[in-house]
Design a protein around this motif. Structure first.
Motif, PDB file in Angstrom:
ATOM      1  N   GLU A   1      -2.299  -5.541   5.846  1.00  0.00           N
ATOM      2  CA  GLU A   1      -2.026  -5.752   7.269  1.00  0.00           C
ATOM      3  C   GLU A   1      -2.479  -4.547   8.088  1.00  0.00           C
ATOM      4  O   GLU A   1      -3.079  -4.681   9.167  1.00  0.00           O
ATOM      5  CB  GLU A   1      -0.549  -6.023   7.495  1.00  0.00           C
ATOM      6  CG  GLU A   1      -0.183  -6.244   8.960  1.00  0.00           C
ATOM      7  CD  GLU A   1       1.310  -6.441   9.168  1.00  0.00           C
ATOM      8  OE1 GLU A   1       1.736  -6.543  10.331  1.00  0.00           O
ATOM      9  OE2 GLU A   1       2.050  -6.479   8.163  1.00  0.00           O
ATOM     10  N   ALA A   2      -2.192  -3.349   7.585  1.00  0.00           N
ATOM     11  CA  ALA A   2      -2.619  -2.133   8.292  1.00  0.00           C
ATOM     12  C   ALA A   2      -4.144  -2.050   8.365  1.00  0.00           C
ATOM     13  O   ALA A   2      -4.709  -1.699   9.413  1.00  0.00           O
ATOM     14  CB  ALA A   2      -2.056  -0.896   7.594  1.00  0.00           C
ATOM     15  N   MET A   3      -4.830  -2.387   7.286  1.00  0.00           N
ATOM     16  CA  MET A   3      -6.289  -2.342   7.285  1.00  0.00           C
ATOM     17  C   MET A   3      -6.867  -3.374   8.249  1.00  0.00           C
ATOM     18  O   MET A   3      -7.898  -3.126   8.889  1.00  0.00           O
ATOM     19  CB  MET A   3      -6.821  -2.584   5.869  1.00  0.00           C
ATOM     20  CG  MET A   3      -6.506  -1.465   4.881  1.00  0.00           C
ATOM     21  SD  MET A   3      -7.172   0.147   5.376  1.00  0.00           S
ATOM     22  CE  MET A   3      -8.930  -0.179   5.346  1.00  0.00           C
ATOM     23  N   SER A   4      -6.198  -4.523   8.384  1.00  0.00           N
ATOM     24  CA  SER A   4      -6.657  -5.540   9.339  1.00  0.00           C
ATOM     25  C   SER A   4      -6.525  -5.034  10.769  1.00  0.00           C
ATOM     26  O   SER A   4      -7.414  -5.257  11.604  1.00  0.00           O
ATOM     27  CB  SER A   4      -5.852  -6.829   9.158  1.00  0.00           C
ATOM     28  OG  SER A   4      -6.068  -7.386   7.880  1.00  0.00           O
ATOM     29  N   ARG A   5      -5.434  -4.355  11.074  1.00  0.00           N
ATOM     30  CA  ARG A   5      -5.243  -3.803  12.420  1.00  0.00           C
ATOM     31  C   ARG A   5      -6.306  -2.754  12.728  1.00  0.00           C
ATOM     32  O   ARG A   5      -6.813  -2.674  13.865  1.00  0.00           O
ATOM     33  CB  ARG A   5      -3.845  -3.208  12.536  1.00  0.00           C
ATOM     34  CG  ARG A   5      -2.728  -4.233  12.531  1.00  0.00           C
ATOM     35  CD  ARG A   5      -1.375  -3.569  12.378  1.00  0.00           C
ATOM     36  NE  ARG A   5      -1.146  -2.570  13.417  1.00  0.00           N
ATOM     37  CZ  ARG A   5      -0.147  -1.679  13.373  1.00  0.00           C
ATOM     38  NH1 ARG A   5       0.687  -1.669  12.346  1.00  0.00           N
ATOM     39  NH2 ARG A   5       0.005  -0.816  14.353  1.00  0.00           N
ATOM     40  N   ILE A   6      -6.641  -1.946  11.756  1.00  0.00           N
ATOM     41  CA  ILE A   6      -7.662  -0.911  11.962  1.00  0.00           C
ATOM     42  C   ILE A   6      -9.033  -1.553  12.170  1.00  0.00           C
ATOM     43  O   ILE A   6      -9.803  -1.153  13.051  1.00  0.00           O
ATOM     44  CB  ILE A   6      -7.680   0.056  10.767  1.00  0.00           C
ATOM     45  CG1 ILE A   6      -6.356   0.849  10.717  1.00  0.00           C
ATOM     46  CG2 ILE A   6      -8.867   1.005  10.852  1.00  0.00           C
ATOM     47  CD1 ILE A   6      -6.166   1.635   9.447  1.00  0.00           C
ATOM     48  N   ALA A   7      -9.339  -2.563  11.357  1.00  0.00           N
ATOM     49  CA  ALA A   7     -10.639  -3.235  11.464  1.00  0.00           C
ATOM     50  C   ALA A   7     -10.795  -3.952  12.800  1.00  0.00           C
ATOM     51  O   ALA A   7     -11.923  -4.147  13.278  1.00  0.00           O
ATOM     52  CB  ALA A   7     -10.819  -4.220  10.314  1.00  0.00           C
ATOM     53  N   ALA A   8      -9.679  -4.336  13.432  1.00  0.00           N
ATOM     54  CA  ALA A   8      -9.747  -5.041  14.708  1.00  0.00           C
ATOM     55  C   ALA A   8     -10.098  -4.106  15.866  1.00  0.00           C
ATOM     56  O   ALA A   8     -10.549  -4.576  16.913  1.00  0.00           O
ATOM     57  CB  ALA A   8      -8.409  -5.736  14.981  1.00  0.00           C
TER      58      ALA A   8
ATOM     59  N   GLY B   1      -0.003   1.138 -10.621  1.00  0.00           N
ATOM     60  CA  GLY B   1      -0.471  -0.214 -10.883  1.00  0.00           C
ATOM     61  C   GLY B   1      -0.586  -1.071  -9.648  1.00  0.00           C
ATOM     62  O   GLY B   1      -1.454  -1.945  -9.563  1.00  0.00           O
ATOM     63  N   GLY B   2       0.291  -0.851  -8.676  1.00  0.00           N
ATOM     64  CA  GLY B   2       0.236  -1.655  -7.460  1.00  0.00           C
ATOM     65  C   GLY B   2      -1.053  -1.484  -6.683  1.00  0.00           C
ATOM     66  O   GLY B   2      -1.428  -2.358  -5.891  1.00  0.00           O
ATOM     67  N   TRP B   3      -1.753  -0.352  -6.881  1.00  0.00           N
ATOM     68  CA  TRP B   3      -3.007  -0.109  -6.164  1.00  0.00           C
ATOM     69  C   TRP B   3      -4.190  -0.761  -6.860  1.00  0.00           C
ATOM     70  O   TRP B   3      -5.282  -0.813  -6.282  1.00  0.00           O
ATOM     71  CB  TRP B   3      -3.236   1.395  -6.022  1.00  0.00           C
ATOM     72  CG  TRP B   3      -2.207   2.044  -5.164  1.00  0.00           C
ATOM     73  CD1 TRP B   3      -1.101   2.734  -5.582  1.00  0.00           C
ATOM     74  CD2 TRP B   3      -2.146   2.038  -3.737  1.00  0.00           C
ATOM     75  NE1 TRP B   3      -0.367   3.160  -4.512  1.00  0.00           N
ATOM     76  CE2 TRP B   3      -0.990   2.751  -3.360  1.00  0.00           C
ATOM     77  CE3 TRP B   3      -2.965   1.512  -2.743  1.00  0.00           C
ATOM     78  CZ2 TRP B   3      -0.633   2.945  -2.029  1.00  0.00           C
ATOM     79  CZ3 TRP B   3      -2.615   1.703  -1.422  1.00  0.00           C
ATOM     80  CH2 TRP B   3      -1.462   2.406  -1.077  1.00  0.00           C
ATOM     81  N   ASP B   4      -4.010  -1.222  -8.102  1.00  0.00           N
ATOM     82  CA  ASP B   4      -5.058  -1.986  -8.781  1.00  0.00           C
ATOM     83  C   ASP B   4      -4.924  -3.435  -8.345  1.00  0.00           C
ATOM     84  O   ASP B   4      -4.562  -4.322  -9.116  1.00  0.00           O
ATOM     85  CB  ASP B   4      -4.930  -1.841 -10.305  1.00  0.00           C
ATOM     86  CG  ASP B   4      -5.162  -0.418 -10.762  1.00  0.00           C
ATOM     87  OD1 ASP B   4      -5.978   0.278 -10.132  1.00  0.00           O
ATOM     88  OD2 ASP B   4      -4.525   0.009 -11.735  1.00  0.00           O
ATOM     89  N   ASN B   5      -5.204  -3.658  -7.086  1.00  0.00           N
ATOM     90  CA  ASN B   5      -4.930  -4.933  -6.445  1.00  0.00           C
ATOM     91  C   ASN B   5      -6.199  -5.445  -5.772  1.00  0.00           C
ATOM     92  O   ASN B   5      -6.840  -4.714  -5.006  1.00  0.00           O
ATOM     93  CB  ASN B   5      -3.799  -4.748  -5.417  1.00  0.00           C
ATOM     94  CG  ASN B   5      -3.412  -6.031  -4.746  1.00  0.00           C
ATOM     95  OD1 ASN B   5      -4.143  -6.543  -3.911  1.00  0.00           O
ATOM     96  ND2 ASN B   5      -2.242  -6.551  -5.098  1.00  0.00           N
ATOM     97  N   ASP B   6      -6.554  -6.683  -6.063  1.00  0.00           N
ATOM     98  CA  ASP B   6      -7.797  -7.236  -5.546  1.00  0.00           C
ATOM     99  C   ASP B   6      -7.791  -7.320  -4.018  1.00  0.00           C
ATOM    100  O   ASP B   6      -8.775  -6.971  -3.363  1.00  0.00           O
ATOM    101  CB  ASP B   6      -8.022  -8.633  -6.145  1.00  0.00           C
ATOM    102  CG  ASP B   6      -9.360  -9.218  -5.734  1.00  0.00           C
ATOM    103  OD1 ASP B   6     -10.401  -8.670  -6.127  1.00  0.00           O
ATOM    104  OD2 ASP B   6      -9.365 -10.228  -5.000  1.00  0.00           O
ATOM    105  N   ALA B   7      -6.682  -7.770  -3.426  1.00  0.00           N
ATOM    106  CA  ALA B   7      -6.619  -7.911  -1.968  1.00  0.00           C
ATOM    107  C   ALA B   7      -6.728  -6.555  -1.280  1.00  0.00           C
ATOM    108  O   ALA B   7      -7.416  -6.413  -0.261  1.00  0.00           O
ATOM    109  CB  ALA B   7      -5.321  -8.607  -1.566  1.00  0.00           C
ATOM    110  N   VAL B   8      -6.048  -5.543  -1.820  1.00  0.00           N
ATOM    111  CA  VAL B   8      -6.114  -4.196  -1.240  1.00  0.00           C
ATOM    112  C   VAL B   8      -7.535  -3.641  -1.358  1.00  0.00           C
ATOM    113  O   VAL B   8      -8.075  -3.060  -0.410  1.00  0.00           O
ATOM    114  CB  VAL B   8      -5.111  -3.263  -1.934  1.00  0.00           C
ATOM    115  CG1 VAL B   8      -5.317  -1.815  -1.489  1.00  0.00           C
ATOM    116  CG2 VAL B   8      -3.686  -3.703  -1.627  1.00  0.00           C
ATOM    117  N   ALA B   9      -8.146  -3.825  -2.531  1.00  0.00           N
ATOM    118  CA  ALA B   9      -9.503  -3.325  -2.734  1.00  0.00           C
ATOM    119  C   ALA B   9     -10.481  -3.968  -1.757  1.00  0.00           C
ATOM    120  O   ALA B   9     -11.335  -3.295  -1.165  1.00  0.00           O
ATOM    121  CB  ALA B   9      -9.945  -3.585  -4.171  1.00  0.00           C
TER     122      ALA B   9
END
Length: 494
Positions: free
Chosen positions: A287-294, A315-323
């Motif tokens: 969500e934060a990355m979407s706000r920045i990209a906007a 392990g939580g950072w090995d995440n496809d959506a975050v990547a």
């Protein structure tokens, strides 16, 4: 030592402390713990439920308890297997309970100690609000088809510990996740179904699974040709406006802000409060990355960071959506998530630093390099301007000197003309007048001679008058020409 004894109206269970065994005994009907004797106690009315369950855990049952069980018409269950073995030739009728008890004992013999079981969690969500969690562990083949299923249970105490461990590892318990549990195989006699009773989760296996999952995700991103999409973005020349993604008031946040303040450079930091581990990590970061990209024009770069923690917490950072959110960012992304020896998926797809402080110092270094470049460029421009001005001044000085010399020559020439020209003109006029006077004189002489030879006085007078007019005209012309020469000489002087 595991023993069940009778004390009046109470059944006393004594055993050496083992977490999973304590949880199993605690879950039995009517269980109460006595802190003084460190034993578990049950009312005798629950004997029919207590004895078979404790037999599953290899408890030694006192004779008086067995007699008590016989009074409850369940005593035969304890001797079912021995009676069957005593007369193999005699076909014997068994009750359902006897069968279940015998099967339970057989399972306890086959699996006398806890085992490690790897499987995919299924059906956990339906027990999310319950004290005990009942679900299935599933095995699938390469085509994702279910090939085997076993029932599993986590009693309340175990559930709290397991969920806390997985939450800390950034892998909250959820349907579809693969885990490795440690537990025992048991048969639930009331239903005649066997189940896997979970005692703990194997975090070592989780680390290995994390590494394999990270490699799978990275391989997929590379096959799609986007793994280095953000790495290819240039570093901003002056990364002074930073979008900081971390947990509010965390050590990581304070380390970053402190390092930036110490630089005394005009950094502007906008904090995006995200979860750095656990169930909420994915949606808060994306969500934060979407706000920045906007609105990318508001910042120069993105910094994602977190403080220390265990290896499994990454392990939580090995995440496809975050990547993919990082790869889609229009701004350069810096990350400081791992440790000196540990890495996560973002370390491979973004500009990586090992600690929050190191990331902040890296940004400071970039800004200082840019400022040094600007200073050097300004110095070179100043030197070039100085050299150009000096050359222009030399040219102007040379031009000025040339103009001065030319002006002096012109002035000298004018002065020369002013001094000598009147004299030359006067001489020329004199010569011209002399040339004019000579014919006049000659004519006068001839006229006088003519007057002398003629007898007519009137004719002589006319000739004399004509002579005087000729001389007067010549003198007037001489004076007029001399005045004109002097006037021109005066104008040349000025």
């Amino acid at each position: 030592m595991r023993r069940l004894e009778l004390d009046g109206d109470l059944l006393i269970a004594r055993f050496n402390y083992t977490p999973w065994l304590k949880d199993a005994v605690k879950a039995l009907p009517g269980a109460r713990f006595d802190w003084n004797s460190k034993t578990w106690r049950f009312h005798v009315e629950y004997v029919a439920d207590i004895v078979p369950a404790l037999l599953d855990h290899d408890f030694d049952i006192a004779a008086e308890v067995i007699e008590l069980l016989g009074e409850h018409e369940d005593g035969d269950a304890l001797t079912a297997s021995s009676a069957a073995a005593g007369d193999a030739t005699e076909e014997r009728r068994h009750s359902v309970r006897e069968l279940n008890v015998a099967a339970a004992r057989a399972l306890s013999v086959a699996f006398p100690s806890p085992v490690l079981l790897v499987g995919e969690i299924s059906g956990f969500e339906r027990t999310r609000s319950r004290r005990h969690a009942y679900f299935e562990l599933v095995e699938r083949d390469a085509a994702e088809r279910t090939v085997a299923t076993v029932s599993a249970v986590m009693f309340e105490g175990v559930r709290r510990r397991v969920e806390a461990a997985l939450e800390k590892a950034g892998m909250p318990v959820a349907d579809g996740m693969r885990v490795c549990f440690r537990g025992r195989v048991a048969l639930y006699e009331a239903r005649g179904s066997y189940q896997f009773v979970i005692e703990s989760v194997d975090t070592d296996w989780i680390e290995g699974e994390q590494a394999m999952r990270r490699e799978r995700l990275l391989r997929t991103l590379r096959e799609e040709g986007i793994a280095e999409q953000n790495l290819a973005l240039p570093v901003p020349e002056l990364p002074l406006r930073i979008a900081l993604l971390t947990s509010r008031d965390s050590d990581a946040m304070h380390d970053v802000l402190s390092s930036l303040r110490q630089s005394r450079l005009p950094f502007v930091v906008d904090l995006f409060d995200v979860r750095v581990q656990g169930r909420d990590l994915e949606h808060t970061v994306t969500e934060a990355m979407s706000r920045i990209a906007a609105a990318p024009e508001r910042w120069d770069c993105v910094l994602i960071t977190r403080g220390g923690g265990s290896r499994v917490e990454l392990g939580g950072w090995d995440n496809d959506a975050v990547a993919r959110a990082v790869l889609a960012s229009p701004l350069k992304v810096f990350v400081a998530i791992g440790h000196q020896q540990d890495r996560c998926l973002l370390d491979d797809i973004a500009h990586s630093a090992k600690t929050p402080t190191a990331a902040a110092e890296l940004l400071v270094e970039y800004v200082e390099d840019s400022l040094r470049y600007v200073d050097d460029l300004a110095s070179r421009v100043d030197d070039s301007v100085t050299r150009t001005c000096a050359c222009m001044m030399d040219s102007l000085n040379a031009l000025e000197a040339g103009l001065r010399r030319a002006a002096e020559r012109c002035i000298d020439g004018a002065q020369h003309q002013t001094t000598h020209l009147p004299r030359l003109i006067h001489g020329a006029a004199e010569r011209r007048l002399a040339a004019l006077r000579l014919p006049a004189d000659r004519a006068h002489i001839r006229l006088h001679a003519l007057a002398a030879t003629t007898s007519t006085r009137q004719h002589a007078q006319r000739l004399d008058s004509m002579s005087r007019r000729v001389r007067a005209a010549a003198s007037a012309a001489q004076h007029e020409r001399a005045a004109e020469v002097m006037s021109r000489a005066l104008r040349l002087r000025h």
